[in-house]
Enzyme design. Structure first.
Site, PDB file in Angstrom:
ATOM      1  N   ASN A 108      -5.454   6.103  -6.727  1.00 52.72           N
ATOM      2  CA  ASN A 108      -6.039   7.474  -6.598  1.00 52.72           C
ATOM      3  C   ASN A 108      -5.199   8.344  -7.206  1.00 52.72           C
ATOM      4  O   ASN A 108      -4.774   9.410  -6.565  1.00 52.72           O
ATOM      5  CB  ASN A 108      -6.478   7.916  -5.426  1.00 52.72           C
ATOM      6  CG  ASN A 108      -5.179   7.675  -4.238  1.00 52.72           C
ATOM      7  OD1 ASN A 108      -4.398   6.909  -4.633  1.00 52.72           O
ATOM      8  ND2 ASN A 108      -5.477   8.305  -3.080  1.00 52.72           N
ATOM      9  N   ASP A 129       1.203   2.797   3.663  1.00 51.75           N
ATOM     10  CA  ASP A 129       0.351   3.918   3.369  1.00 51.75           C
ATOM     11  C   ASP A 129       1.056   5.331   2.998  1.00 51.75           C
ATOM     12  O   ASP A 129       0.821   6.381   3.399  1.00 51.75           O
ATOM     13  CB  ASP A 129      -0.760   3.906   4.190  1.00 51.75           C
ATOM     14  CG  ASP A 129      -1.776   5.179   3.795  1.00 51.75           C
ATOM     15  OD1 ASP A 129      -1.748   5.226   2.457  1.00 51.75           O
ATOM     16  OD2 ASP A 129      -2.738   5.344   4.500  1.00 51.75           O
ATOM     17  N   HIS A 131       1.430   5.342  -2.121  1.00 52.88           N
ATOM     18  CA  HIS A 131       0.765   6.415  -3.261  1.00 52.88           C
ATOM     19  C   HIS A 131       1.917   6.802  -3.881  1.00 52.88           C
ATOM     20  O   HIS A 131       2.635   7.773  -3.400  1.00 52.88           O
ATOM     21  CB  HIS A 131      -0.022   7.272  -2.572  1.00 52.88           C
ATOM     22  CG  HIS A 131      -1.318   6.848  -1.566  1.00 52.88           C
ATOM     23  ND1 HIS A 131      -2.358   6.451  -2.310  1.00 52.88           N
ATOM     24  CD2 HIS A 131      -1.335   6.560  -0.419  1.00 52.88           C
ATOM     25  CE1 HIS A 131      -3.182   5.961  -1.548  1.00 52.88           C
ATOM     26  NE2 HIS A 131      -2.603   5.743  -0.434  1.00 52.88           N
ATOM     27  N   LEU A 132       2.208   6.527  -5.134  1.00 48.36           N
ATOM     28  CA  LEU A 132       3.225   7.102  -6.038  1.00 48.36           C
ATOM     29  C   LEU A 132       2.883   8.536  -6.765  1.00 48.36           C
ATOM     30  O   LEU A 132       3.604   9.232  -7.361  1.00 48.36           O
ATOM     31  CB  LEU A 132       3.644   6.028  -6.888  1.00 48.36           C
ATOM     32  CG  LEU A 132       4.324   4.830  -6.399  1.00 48.36           C
ATOM     33  CD1 LEU A 132       4.822   3.818  -7.154  1.00 48.36           C
ATOM     34  CD2 LEU A 132       5.469   5.184  -5.535  1.00 48.36           C
ATOM     35  N   ARG A 133       1.546   8.672  -6.824  1.00 53.71           N
ATOM     36  CA  ARG A 133       0.801   9.907  -7.369  1.00 53.71           C
ATOM     37  C   ARG A 133       1.063  10.398  -8.773  1.00 53.71           C
ATOM     38  O   ARG A 133       0.668  11.235  -9.283  1.00 53.71           O
ATOM     39  CB  ARG A 133       1.618  11.068  -6.592  1.00 53.71           C
ATOM     40  CG  ARG A 133       1.873  11.023  -5.167  1.00 53.71           C
ATOM     41  CD  ARG A 133       0.017  11.276  -4.513  1.00 53.71           C
ATOM     42  NE  ARG A 133       0.240  11.164  -2.996  1.00 53.71           N
ATOM     43  CZ  ARG A 133      -0.927  11.158  -2.342  1.00 53.71           C
ATOM     44  NH1 ARG A 133      -2.036  10.455  -2.584  1.00 53.71           N
ATOM     45  NH2 ARG A 133      -0.876  11.303  -0.843  1.00 53.71           N
ATOM     46  N   HIS A 169       0.740  -1.348   0.022  1.00 55.70           N
ATOM     47  CA  HIS A 169      -0.133  -0.078  -0.179  1.00 55.70           C
ATOM     48  C   HIS A 169       0.721   1.217  -0.055  1.00 55.70           C
ATOM     49  O   HIS A 169       1.339   1.755   0.985  1.00 55.70           O
ATOM     50  CB  HIS A 169      -0.851  -0.072   1.279  1.00 55.70           C
ATOM     51  CG  HIS A 169      -1.772   1.050   1.410  1.00 55.70           C
ATOM     52  ND1 HIS A 169      -2.938   0.919   2.162  1.00 55.70           N
ATOM     53  CD2 HIS A 169      -1.912   2.236   0.914  1.00 55.70           C
ATOM     54  CE1 HIS A 169      -3.737   2.139   1.989  1.00 55.70           C
ATOM     55  NE2 HIS A 169      -3.175   2.878   1.186  1.00 55.70           N
TER      56      HIS A 169
END
Ligand SMILES: [Zn+2]
Length: 430
Positions: free
Chosen positions: A98, A309, A66-68, A64
């Site tokens: 996301n 995360d 977030h690499l954006r 989990h």
């Protein structure tokens, strides 16, 4: 690619129930040979890494982060995010969908995979959306996403509030053998919430997010997993009540797994005092009682894995009033050092910690991306080298991640990743 011999390390590999001093030979991107005690490596021409007093373990797997990328590259890119992962000892990261646009169709999955192979420091496994555009209104084409090679389905950042839609998603996921990862939060109950609901939120005058906002959804999703027989994975479990619900679900035979983050395992809501927006996360930092329950869950197998995360944001976004700041901590680079604090405090066994970051996440991924999270011969040479006693002070300005948003700036940690090897190549060295 030159072969590498890691010499004289304490090798910890939970997949082989191994904890012994020995050496590992890496050739052609694979584990070529592993020997303990007096076993001598095969002769050959190789570089030697002297690893006395270090630990060698399988590279960490993060289910989990977030690499954006695409769309939010001011916060992070695949290049900077995977470099941060390498600095933190991770050789495989699963990135949440996301992004903008969201990862809800084949072309975006292909984009992430191509960019990762061009500029990524480590392995990137994209997670596809459950619903189109993560809007929670209609299912994404899960078959197309599965065929494109996603590791799981999730609308992370948002829950799937519509129970009927969630049931359908779980039903369809059965055909692909992939887990559905749910961000468990009752959005109505949590609306406008800034931090954990309790005495501190009252004192600070900040709107609270009750533990029940998470637990309602955990209970609902376990019921739906039971109904459908599908695999449910609950992201960032943060409350004692959630741990209890997952424990009961597992006992009944429901196919539910869950993760805890380094911050929910080590930090409490008190970090928010002083209105530090870098301590604003979703789910929020909770209490000592919740931390104790999460650790108990790791020990008895209720909490399967530790996932980061990692949620980078720009400085500008976090420099504002608490209520306007986005949720998230940039944490790939401090994750292991934070968790080693639990080991040094004798709250968590080192072998168990490594298992929760290697063997256990690999079990959830299955073998469709190769045999990961192991040092068995023939498997990818993904390795982390750790100095368990090295003390270091967190300096966010030195992060490889674009996100410097951490509440740990200036904190002394004991235990550090000193080198990371991905497919036989050194991608980070202290
Ligand atoms: Zn989430």
């Amino acid at each position: 690619m030159k072969s590498i011999l890691i010499k004289g390390a304490r090798i910890i590999d939970p997949s082989q129930k191994l904890d012994a001093v020995g050496s590992i030979l890496l050739a052609d991107g694979k584990i070529d040979w592993l020997g303990t005690g007096n076993q001598k490596p095969p002769a050959g021409d190789y570089d030697i890494i002297e690893a006395k007093n270090w630990i060698a373990a399988p590279g960490f797997i993060d289910l989990h982060c977030h690499l954006r990328d695409p769309g939010l590259e001011a916060k992070e890119t695949i290049a900077t995010g995977t470099l941060a992962a390498a600095h933190g000892g991770f050789t495989t990261v699963c990135c949440m969908p996301n992004t903008e646009p969201a990862i809800d169709n084949r072309s975006i999955v292909d984009y992430v995979k191509e960019k990762a192979s061009a500029e990524g420091a480590v392995r990137v496994l994209p997670i596809g959306c459950i619903t189109r555009g993560r809007k929670g209104e209609g299912l994404a084409d899960m078959g197309e996403l599965a065929a494109a090679g996603v590791a799981a389905f999730s609308d992370d950042g948002s829950p799937v509030m519509n129970s009927r839609l969630m049931r359908q998603a779980l039903d369809y996921s059965l055909a692909f053998g992939l887990p559905v990862i749910e961000h468990c939060e009752d959005k109505v109950l949590a609306e406008n919430g800034q931090m954990n609901e309790g005495i501190i939120s009252t004192r600070l005058g900040l709107q609270g997010i009750p533990a029940a906002a998470e637990e309602c959804m955990v209970a609902r999703d376990i019921a739906l997993a039971e109904l459908t027989g599908a695999r449910l994975h609950i992201a960032h479990v943060s409350t004692a009540g959630s741990v209890e619900l997952v424990r009961a679900g597992k006992k009944k035979g429901v196919r539910v797994t869950c993760e805890a983050t380094p911050h929910h395992l080590t930090l409490t809501e008190e970090k928010v005092m002083g209105y530090d927006t870098n301590a604003k996360v979703n789910p929020p930092l909770r209490t000592q009682k919740d931390i104790a329950a999460l650790i108990e869950g790791l020990k008895d197998g209720t909490v399967d894995v530790i996932a980061t995360d990692h949620a980078p944001h720009t400085a500008l976004e976090k420099q504002c009033e608490f209520a306007f700041a986005p949720f998230g901590i940039s944490i790939l680079e401090t994750a292991f050092g934070m968790l080693m604090g639990l080991v040094h405090a004798e709250k968590l066994d080192l072998n168990l910690l490594i298992s929760k970051m290697t063997l256990e996440p690999a079990r959830i991924l299955g073998e469709r991306f190769g045999k990961l999270g192991t040092l068995a011969a023939g498997c990818p040479a993904d390795i982390v080298l750790i100095n368990p006693d090295l003390e270091w002070t967190v300096d966010p300005a030195k992060f490889a991640s674009k996100g410097h948003n951490t509440p740990l700036g200036g904190t002394l940690l004991k235990g550090k990743v000193v080198a990371t090897i991905y497919q036989g190549t050194v991608v980070f060295k202290e």
